[in-house]
Structures are given as C-alpha cells and as structure tokens.
Design a protein around this motif. Sequence first.
Motif, mmCIF file in Angstrom:
data_model
loop_
_atom_site.group_PDB
_atom_site.id
_atom_site.type_symbol
_atom_site.label_atom_id
_atom_site.label_comp_id
_atom_site.label_asym_id
_atom_site.label_seq_id
_atom_site.Cartn_x
_atom_site.Cartn_y
_atom_site.Cartn_z
ATOM 1 N N MET A 1 -37.518 -1.253 81.119
ATOM 2 C CA MET A 1 -36.167 -0.940 80.668
ATOM 3 C C MET A 1 -35.415 -0.224 81.800
ATOM 4 S SD MET A 1 -35.163 0.639 76.955
ATOM 5 C CE MET A 1 -35.180 -0.853 75.989
ATOM 6 N N ASN A 2 -34.144 -0.395 81.830
ATOM 7 C CA ASN A 2 -33.254 0.178 82.828
ATOM 8 C C ASN A 2 -33.405 1.710 82.898
ATOM 9 O OD1 ASN A 2 -30.766 1.486 83.659
ATOM 10 N ND2 ASN A 2 -29.756 -0.500 83.519
ATOM 11 N N ARG A 3 -33.656 2.217 84.113
ATOM 12 C CA ARG A 3 -33.877 3.658 84.307
ATOM 13 C C ARG A 3 -32.663 4.492 83.876
ATOM 14 N NH1 ARG A 3 -37.050 7.328 86.626
ATOM 15 N NH2 ARG A 3 -36.120 9.060 87.766
ATOM 16 N N ASP A 4 -31.475 4.012 84.188
ATOM 17 C CA ASP A 4 -30.253 4.730 83.812
ATOM 18 C C ASP A 4 -30.144 4.832 82.290
ATOM 19 O OD1 ASP A 4 -28.019 6.143 84.716
ATOM 20 O OD2 ASP A 4 -26.702 4.411 84.475
ATOM 21 N N PHE A 5 -30.530 3.768 81.610
ATOM 22 C CA PHE A 5 -30.537 3.761 80.146
ATOM 23 C C PHE A 5 -31.499 4.826 79.617
ATOM 24 C CE2 PHE A 5 -32.357 2.277 76.137
ATOM 25 C CZ PHE A 5 -31.209 2.140 75.378
ATOM 26 N N LEU A 6 -32.697 4.887 80.180
ATOM 27 C CA LEU A 6 -33.706 5.855 79.753
ATOM 28 C C LEU A 6 -33.233 7.290 79.985
ATOM 29 C CD1 LEU A 6 -36.849 4.034 81.178
ATOM 30 C CD2 LEU A 6 -36.113 4.110 78.786
ATOM 31 N N ILE A 7 -32.596 7.510 81.123
ATOM 32 C CA ILE A 7 -32.057 8.843 81.432
ATOM 33 C C ILE A 7 -31.027 9.247 80.379
ATOM 34 C CG2 ILE A 7 -30.526 10.056 83.057
ATOM 35 C CD1 ILE A 7 -32.166 8.643 85.310
ATOM 36 N N PHE B 1 -24.162 15.169 75.152
ATOM 37 C CA PHE B 1 -23.778 14.155 74.173
ATOM 38 C C PHE B 1 -22.653 13.282 74.731
ATOM 39 C CE2 PHE B 1 -21.674 12.562 70.334
ATOM 40 C CZ PHE B 1 -22.759 12.053 69.643
ATOM 41 N N SER B 2 -21.674 13.902 75.346
ATOM 42 C CA SER B 2 -20.541 13.164 75.932
ATOM 43 C C SER B 2 -21.004 12.194 77.016
ATOM 44 C CB SER B 2 -19.505 14.123 76.513
ATOM 45 O OG SER B 2 -18.911 14.865 75.486
ATOM 46 N N ARG B 3 -21.951 12.620 77.832
ATOM 47 C CA ARG B 3 -22.497 11.742 78.883
ATOM 48 C C ARG B 3 -23.131 10.503 78.256
ATOM 49 N NH1 ARG B 3 -24.156 14.216 84.068
ATOM 50 N NH2 ARG B 3 -24.760 12.085 84.536
ATOM 51 N N PHE B 4 -23.873 10.704 77.164
ATOM 52 C CA PHE B 4 -24.488 9.571 76.487
ATOM 53 C C PHE B 4 -23.421 8.636 75.914
ATOM 54 C CE2 PHE B 4 -25.917 7.437 72.655
ATOM 55 C CZ PHE B 4 -26.956 6.675 73.165
ATOM 56 N N ILE B 5 -22.412 9.190 75.256
ATOM 57 C CA ILE B 5 -21.364 8.372 74.629
ATOM 58 C C ILE B 5 -20.593 7.579 75.686
ATOM 59 C CG2 ILE B 5 -19.226 8.430 73.251
ATOM 60 C CD1 ILE B 5 -21.933 8.954 71.699
ATOM 61 N N GLU B 6 -20.313 8.192 76.824
ATOM 62 C CA GLU B 6 -19.653 7.465 77.918
ATOM 63 C C GLU B 6 -20.510 6.283 78.369
ATOM 64 O OE1 GLU B 6 -18.970 10.399 80.960
ATOM 65 O OE2 GLU B 6 -17.594 11.533 79.681
ATOM 66 N N PHE B 7 -21.812 6.508 78.521
ATOM 67 C CA PHE B 7 -22.735 5.444 78.910
ATOM 68 C C PHE B 7 -22.763 4.349 77.841
ATOM 69 C CE2 PHE B 7 -26.930 3.464 78.993
ATOM 70 C CZ PHE B 7 -27.005 3.061 80.323
ATOM 71 N N LEU C 1 -44.717 5.474 81.456
ATOM 72 C CA LEU C 1 -43.819 5.905 82.544
ATOM 73 C C LEU C 1 -42.364 5.913 82.093
ATOM 74 C CD1 LEU C 1 -45.372 4.123 85.659
ATOM 75 C CD2 LEU C 1 -45.357 6.571 85.142
ATOM 76 N N GLU C 2 -41.967 4.926 81.293
ATOM 77 C CA GLU C 2 -40.593 4.884 80.785
ATOM 78 C C GLU C 2 -40.348 6.036 79.810
ATOM 79 O OE1 GLU C 2 -39.405 0.182 80.960
ATOM 80 O OE2 GLU C 2 -40.867 0.806 79.445
ATOM 81 N N GLN C 3 -41.323 6.331 78.980
ATOM 82 C CA GLN C 3 -41.198 7.475 78.076
ATOM 83 C C GLN C 3 -41.098 8.775 78.873
ATOM 84 O OE1 GLN C 3 -44.271 7.455 75.040
ATOM 85 N NE2 GLN C 3 -43.906 5.301 74.584
ATOM 86 N N ASP C 4 -41.832 8.840 79.977
ATOM 87 C CA ASP C 4 -41.773 10.030 80.836
ATOM 88 C C ASP C 4 -40.389 10.224 81.445
ATOM 89 O OD1 ASP C 4 -44.382 10.739 80.287
ATOM 90 O OD2 ASP C 4 -45.191 9.915 82.167
ATOM 91 N N VAL C 5 -39.683 9.141 81.751
ATOM 92 C CA VAL C 5 -38.318 9.259 82.290
ATOM 93 C C VAL C 5 -37.434 9.979 81.272
ATOM 94 C CG1 VAL C 5 -36.243 7.965 82.992
ATOM 95 C CG2 VAL C 5 -38.504 7.245 83.810
ATOM 96 N N ILE C 6 -37.548 9.606 80.012
ATOM 97 C CA ILE C 6 -36.759 10.243 78.941
ATOM 98 C C ILE C 6 -37.119 11.726 78.845
ATOM 99 C CG2 ILE C 6 -36.295 10.292 76.456
ATOM 100 C CD1 ILE C 6 -36.972 7.230 76.475
ATOM 101 N N LYS C 7 -38.412 12.017 78.802
ATOM 102 C CA LYS C 7 -38.851 13.411 78.659
ATOM 103 C C LYS C 7 -38.503 14.241 79.893
ATOM 104 C CE LYS C 7 -43.077 12.216 77.308
ATOM 105 N NZ LYS C 7 -44.465 12.293 76.841
ATOM 106 N N ASN C 8 -38.601 13.645 81.082
ATOM 107 C CA ASN C 8 -38.251 14.378 82.301
ATOM 108 C C ASN C 8 -36.763 14.725 82.326
ATOM 109 O OD1 ASN C 8 -40.871 14.370 83.253
ATOM 110 N ND2 ASN C 8 -40.587 12.550 84.517
ATOM 111 N N GLN C 9 -35.921 13.790 81.872
ATOM 112 C CA GLN C 9 -34.483 14.076 81.808
ATOM 113 C C GLN C 9 -34.220 15.200 80.805
ATOM 114 O OE1 GLN C 9 -32.104 13.100 83.756
ATOM 115 N NE2 GLN C 9 -30.550 14.241 82.642
#
Length: 124
Positions: free
Chosen positions: A1-7, A68-74, A45-53
């Motif tokens: 999955m896209n790293r930016d999405f996971l972040i 929250f705003s950053r997520f909504i913009e994305f 590893l993808e789950q770790d990207v979420i947890k690391n962020q």
Amino acid sequence: MNRDFLIHLGYVFYAISKADNNLSFEEYVKLSESLKKRWLHLTELEQDVIKNQFNTLQKDNASAENSFSRFIEFLHRNPKLFTEELQKLILKTGNDIAYAFAKINKSELNFMVKLSLEFKKLQE
C-alpha cells in the motif's frame, strides 16, 4: 500500500486518540491490536508505518485538530483510494481506539462524526 496513505492513516488514528488532549497507553495498544486483527491485507512493515507516524505525532505533541485536518486534506486529494470497504475499516479502527479508555468521550465522538461525514461527501 502507498506509504503516504499509511502515514495519513497514522494522522487520523492519532487525532482520534488525542481528541480529548489525553493520549492513553490503552489507545495505542488498541490501535496495534486493531491493525493486527482488522488490517490483514497490510504487511507488518506497513502496519509499522502507521504506528511510527502515530508515535512521531505523539513525540511532537501534535494537535489532534491539525492531524485530523491533514488526513482530511489527503482524503479529498485522493478520494479514489478510499473505497467504501476501506472507509468502514477506518471507522471501525477509530471506534476501537475511541472505546479503548473509559469508553468514547465527546471529543472523540466529535472526530468520529466528522470523519463519517467526510466519507459521506465522497459518495455524493
């Protein structure tokens, strides 16, 4: 999955956890459990990207509202990434987090409602 999405998933899950300006250990544990239980299509590893962020935002004491705003913009820049199934998964995980410590409070409920409304806008 896209790293930016996971972040950006890390952003929204952090925002829900931090909604009441109180981030509990139980909420982080619930995030980890929910990722393992519900997000079976993600690698460790993808789950770790979420947890690391999530951890980075916590370390920086980022505000829930900004996260929250950053997520909504994305979300609005990438609506095609957010299938109906994925939206439900995000909401379920958000609920898991919100109910992790002393049940859901008004601040967490507010973010969950706003998130649900933003998802509904994509379907219009």
